[in-house]
Design an enzyme around this catalytic site. Sequence first.
Site, mmCIF file in Angstrom:
data_model
loop_
_atom_site.group_PDB
_atom_site.id
_atom_site.type_symbol
_atom_site.label_atom_id
_atom_site.label_comp_id
_atom_site.label_asym_id
_atom_site.label_seq_id
_atom_site.Cartn_x
_atom_site.Cartn_y
_atom_site.Cartn_z
ATOM 1 N N HIS A 128 0.807 -1.216 0.000
ATOM 2 C CA HIS A 128 0.000 0.000 0.000
ATOM 3 C C HIS A 128 0.846 1.274 0.000
ATOM 4 C CE1 HIS A 128 0.405 -0.310 4.524
ATOM 5 N NE2 HIS A 128 0.482 1.012 4.397
ATOM 6 N N ASP A 174 0.167 -7.660 1.183
ATOM 7 C CA ASP A 174 0.634 -6.291 1.432
ATOM 8 C C ASP A 174 2.160 -6.205 1.438
ATOM 9 O OD1 ASP A 174 0.280 -3.593 1.749
ATOM 10 O OD2 ASP A 174 -0.092 -3.661 3.898
ATOM 11 N N SER A 180 4.742 2.371 7.892
ATOM 12 C CA SER A 180 4.360 1.248 7.045
ATOM 13 C C SER A 180 5.521 0.774 6.188
ATOM 14 C CB SER A 180 3.196 1.648 6.139
ATOM 15 O OG SER A 180 2.042 1.927 6.890
#
Length: 435
Positions: A180, A211, A290
């Site tokens: 993402h 992911d 992230s």
Amino acid sequence: MGGTDVTDGWDWRRPGGSDAPAGGPVPGQPPPSAGGGTTSPWWSDALADPWRDPYAPAAVVVPAAAPSGAGEPEPVTDPDAPTRPGLRQVVLISLITALLAGSLGSALTYAFLGGGAVPTLGAQAGQAPALAQRKPESLAGVAERVLPSVVTIRVASLGGTSEGSGFVVSTDGHIVTNDHVVADGPGRATVVFNDGSTAAGTVVGQDPESDIAVIKVTRSGLTPVQFGDSDALAVGDPVLAMGSPLSLANTVTAGIVSALDRTMQAGEPGGPTRYYAAIQTDAAVNHGNSGGPLVDGAGRVVGVNSTIKSLVADGQEAGNIGLAFAIPINQAKRVTEEIIGTGKARRTVIGASVGGTGATGGGVRLNAVEPAGPAAAAGMRTGDVVLRLDKHPMTDPTDLVALVRKYAPGSVVTVEYRRGSARQNTSVTLAADAK
């Protein structure tokens, strides 16, 4: 004798040499003037002094009167009168007083401290305490060793520039991050290294469901991370989260493993649904973390920071509340190797689709079982209710999908299921999706 009054051999005479008449003035009193008053207020009674040399002349000098019409007499300053000190004198006196006080204090200190010896402040120098030595296994030692492998990733797209984190996994420039982080980009990214240098990166491949994405930069001499074993983690193990939260590069936060195999289903509206059995931690993780590494106490990467949960209303930006989740590194490493090798990753499947939960007793019901799939090969049928997979209880359809994705194709797992009222156990060899 002959008009001269002689007493005890002394000859008493007035100034000017004339004899005092009989019945003359009394010693100590001024003589009368011709008009009946005293001759002068400055008359001296020296003639009555019993210690005076009778043969020494005596005279009283009276200043002459000032001439008429003269001005006031010139003022004369009395040298003995007290004077008001000036500013210079005040400053000088204050300075001298301060010097005297300082000298007195130094003298007293010198006396009390035994001849001027200066006391030693703090503990005596020696080997630094263990916590200050920053040993390799300390948190500071781990951070120092891992941070050179942690990077910041910036992706420019039509919607603006997004930012995330990543870490180097090979000496030839492969970098792991979240899907993402790069999903909305054009396949290119700017990688910022720990020392502030930058390099252009190209997206090698992505796996939206897990992911995970891999970026490649053209740079040699990079230091890759060490991989740990996420299956060997225990709740309570210390961990560090590293990355660039809110654009604050090279940030390190500490926490523990709060839970294992926390099944997650995440994704944005209209985007792919992501499944993984996550490592839950209370290490502070925020937007920008992230794709960064979750590191164990030995400095080995055990997870990829991916998502957080936060108590926010719609439209507000989520922040850390101690609920962060990372993709287990065993799963992330397998996906990364497949992406580098083939450009895409395989999905692990059980060969059945799941529906709702079991009516009674919990579990997840199988809506359909593929005839040639792993579940059918293990003797399972449509309508069976899966209760546990490798001792993990099933309470939601997400649990089964996320836990299956955790394992590599070919892994053998134990499945406890219910058929009617009977409970059974079987071993299922998981497979890769044909897609």
